[in-house]
Design an enzyme around this catalytic site. Structure first.
Site, short mmCIF file in Angstrom:
data_model
loop_
_atom_site.label_atom_id
_atom_site.label_comp_id
_atom_site.label_asym_id
_atom_site.label_seq_id
_atom_site.Cartn_x
_atom_site.Cartn_y
_atom_site.Cartn_z
N GLU A 1 0.85 -1.19 0.00
CA GLU A 1 0.00 0.00 0.00
C GLU A 1 0.88 1.23 0.00
OE1 GLU A 1 -2.86 2.59 3.01
OE2 GLU A 1 -2.23 0.58 3.60
N LYS B 1 -16.41 12.16 -11.63
CA LYS B 1 -15.33 13.01 -12.15
C LYS B 1 -14.08 13.01 -11.27
CE LYS B 1 -16.15 15.07 -15.36
NZ LYS B 1 -16.07 14.65 -16.79
N CYS C 1 1.58 -0.81 29.70
CA CYS C 1 2.78 0.02 29.58
C CYS C 1 2.74 1.13 30.63
CB CYS C 1 2.92 0.56 28.16
SG CYS C 1 4.57 1.23 27.80
N GLY D 1 0.21 2.29 31.82
CA GLY D 1 -0.85 1.85 32.72
C GLY D 1 -0.32 1.00 33.86
N HIS E 1 2.78 -4.33 25.49
CA HIS E 1 1.55 -3.96 24.79
C HIS E 1 0.86 -5.22 24.25
CE1 HIS E 1 1.91 0.51 24.50
NE2 HIS E 1 3.20 0.24 24.69
N GLU F 1 -2.09 -5.63 23.22
CA GLU F 1 -3.08 -5.37 22.17
C GLU F 1 -2.55 -5.65 20.78
OE1 GLU F 1 -1.21 -1.21 23.00
OE2 GLU F 1 -1.58 -3.09 24.05
#
Length: 550
Positions: free
Chosen positions: A141, A190, A384, A386, A512, A514
């Site tokens: 990408e 367009k 982290c 937290g 982390h 997550e």
């Protein structure tokens, strides 16, 4: 021979190129192909690690410690493959490597130019990922929008790359906005025509066009776009706004999108197996349709931009679907959280999560949230910063260390329970110098952490400079804090928790978690945190909360 797909975007940014690319990756993998994803970002930062989340959303960290664009999180979640440092590169990284080589004399006597030197370096990245991964298909990408000045060397490199590869080895997909004008009661083609014209002027003819819109782009409109853009009508697809990003792979598959990509690339269209993905999306819609919700408050500092906590939010949703429950996530600004309004803001929370972050702003609000979770026995997950917040709170209010803090925020605090890692003390550069990537963690048996993981050793991804100060570990432990995860040499604290006899579920990690959550495989700490939150909401023991369909 590795095939390559390049995904570009037109008209505006934030169209969903990353979701389109990730969805294609999922579809091709579901047809039995080995897929690798890559993101090329034209900005001059070497990586996004030093950017504010307000500028660029979260920084996603790979297993090998590369700080990358948040789209790599989408790639990993959709394709379910761990990416690495060659999966993301920027203009800054390209220029840095070329300037270093020039200073070393690699180009002695020559003039270093955008063409061929910069474009060759970019092409080398395209070739390198196929050599390192042995993938059947590499999907790249390009960040930004066609027409951006900074993206031009990447487009030129893509053009050259296609001429150097065999016919049928490269496919160009252009994702473009097809806006709806309420006053005209119709979508307009367009902008897409002009975007493709711009791409063609740089030597690239797209093979496939994906029309992004909030309204239907019917067959006649797609045929019109195809005619004016020199693309067959059956190679123009629509990708309208859907209830969830996880609906996109099936939506595109039902139009034959991945089949057309296989045709362009000369790939055998093996049988598509989306059964696992479809089972997840079906369960997701059933869960999200429930009126009864489990409320989880995420207390952070970048709450105006949800993308700053993208992986955290997705991990919570994955776990909610796992249990067949509707999880509602509320972002709370820690800077505005005070003793006066904590009851109003967090009073109905079934779970409290304090995510990672940098800087002192909002620190006391996060400490207040951790204290409320501990004292009111609300399920808590710290990540982290937290974890550091939870340690500071416990030291102050449970271990008798008034004024305990981190030297990151209060260098001369009386009890520096969080301090700079020794190997960070002489580092002055900010970019790419933290403790990064996957590190081993030894999990103590009989703890909530061990119950979540079910094994003695796990590897999780880090992004931080500060750690629990070992000088205070014994005192914190005597006060009741459990160090449930440490590095194999026991020098570094990786996880802390409270005993179940004192709190139903209170865990924090220095890493982390997550980043490793997947739609069909929720990350263990998130899974158990959400389970405990559901149990609190429903007034049952957490072990009574089972997976949906179990």
């Amino acid at each position: 021979m590795t095939k390559h797909v390049f995904v570009t975007g037109g008209v505006v940014s934030s169209l969903g190129k990353g979701i389109t690319a990730a969805s294609l990756g999922r579809l091709l993998k579901s047809r039995g192909y080995k897929v690798m994803m890559q993101k090329a970002d034209p900005y001059l930062n070497v990586d996004p690690g030093t950017m504010s989340p307000f500028q660029h959303g979260e920084v996603f960290v790979t297993e090998d410690g590369k700080e990358t664009d948040l789209d790599l999180g989408h790639y990993e979640r959709f394709v379910d493959e761990n990416l690495n440092r060659i999966s993301n590169f920027t203009t800054g990284l390209i220029y840095q490597s070329l300037i270093n080589r020039e200073r070393q004399g690699d180009f002695l006597g020559g003039t270093v130019q955008v063409v061929p030197h910069v474009t060759n370096a970019i092409k080398d990245r395209y070739f390198r990922i196929e050599d390192h991964t042995d993938a059947d298909v590499v999907i790249t990408e390009l960040g930004g929008t066609i027409g951006d000045i900074e993206g031009q060397p990447f487009i030129e490199a893509m053009r050259q790359f296609r001429t150097e590869k065999a016919r049928g080895d490269v496919c160009f997909i252009h994702v473009s906005l097809v806006p709806y004008l309420p006053s005209a009661h119709e979508v307009k083609t367009k902008p897409t025509q002009h975007s493709v014209k711009e791409l063609q002027s740089m030597g690239i003819q797209p093979d496939i066009i994906v029309c992004r819109s909030d309204h239907e782009v019917d067959e006649s409109i797609r045929a019109k776009i195809g005619m004016f853009c020199t693309v067959p009508a059956d190679c123009v697809f629509e990708n309208v706004d859907l209830p969830s990003i996880y609906d996109v792979p099936r939506y595109l598959a039902d139009q034959g999108f991945d089949l057309k990509v296989c045709e362009v690339l000369g790939l055998d269209p093996k049988e598509l197996d989306l059964s696992e993905w479809d089972a997840f999306t079906d369960a997701m819609h059933r869960a999200n349709a429930l009126d009864d919700v489990t409320k989880i408050c995420v207390v952070g500092k970048y709450t105006q931009l949800p993308d700053a906590y993208l992986s955290v939010i997705e991990a919570l949703h994955h776990s909610g679907v796992h249990y067949g429950r509707h999880v509602e996530i509320r972002l709370v600004d820690g800077e505005n959280l005070t003793e006066d309004d904590v009851e109003e803001v967090l009073g109905d929370a079934d779970g409290i999560l304090v995510p990672g972050g940098f800087g002192v702003r909002g620190l006391e609000g996060k400490i207040l949230a951790a204290r409320r979770a501990r004292e009111r026995k609300i399920p808590f997950l710290g990540i982290c910063l937290g974890l550091q917040v939870a340690v500071c709170e416990y030291a102050r209010h449970a271990a008798g260390m008034e004024g305990a803090s981190s030297t990151e925020f209060v260098p001369d605090c009386p009890y520096p329970v969080i301090d700079l890692m020794p190997d960070q003390e002489d580092i002055t550069d900010k970019g790419g110098t933290m403790r990064l990537g996957a590190w081993p963690c030894k999990v103590a048996e009989g703890t909530l952490a061990w119950e979540a993981y079910g094994k003695d050793l796990v590897y999780e991804r880090h992004r931080h400079r500060y750690e629990v100060n070992n000088a205070f570990r014994e005192r914190l432990s005597r006060a009741g804090l459990v160090f449930s995860g440490v590095s194999p040499d026991e020098r570094l604290v990786e996880m802390i928790e409270l005993p179940e006899s004192e709190h139903p579920w209170f865990v924090a990690s220095q890493f982390h978690p997550e980043f490793k959550s997947r739609p069909t495989k929720p990350q263990p700490l998130f899974r158990e945190f959400v389970r405990a939150s559901i149990a609190r909401h429903e007034g049952v023991d957490r072990h009574e909360v089972g997976a949906a369909g179990a």
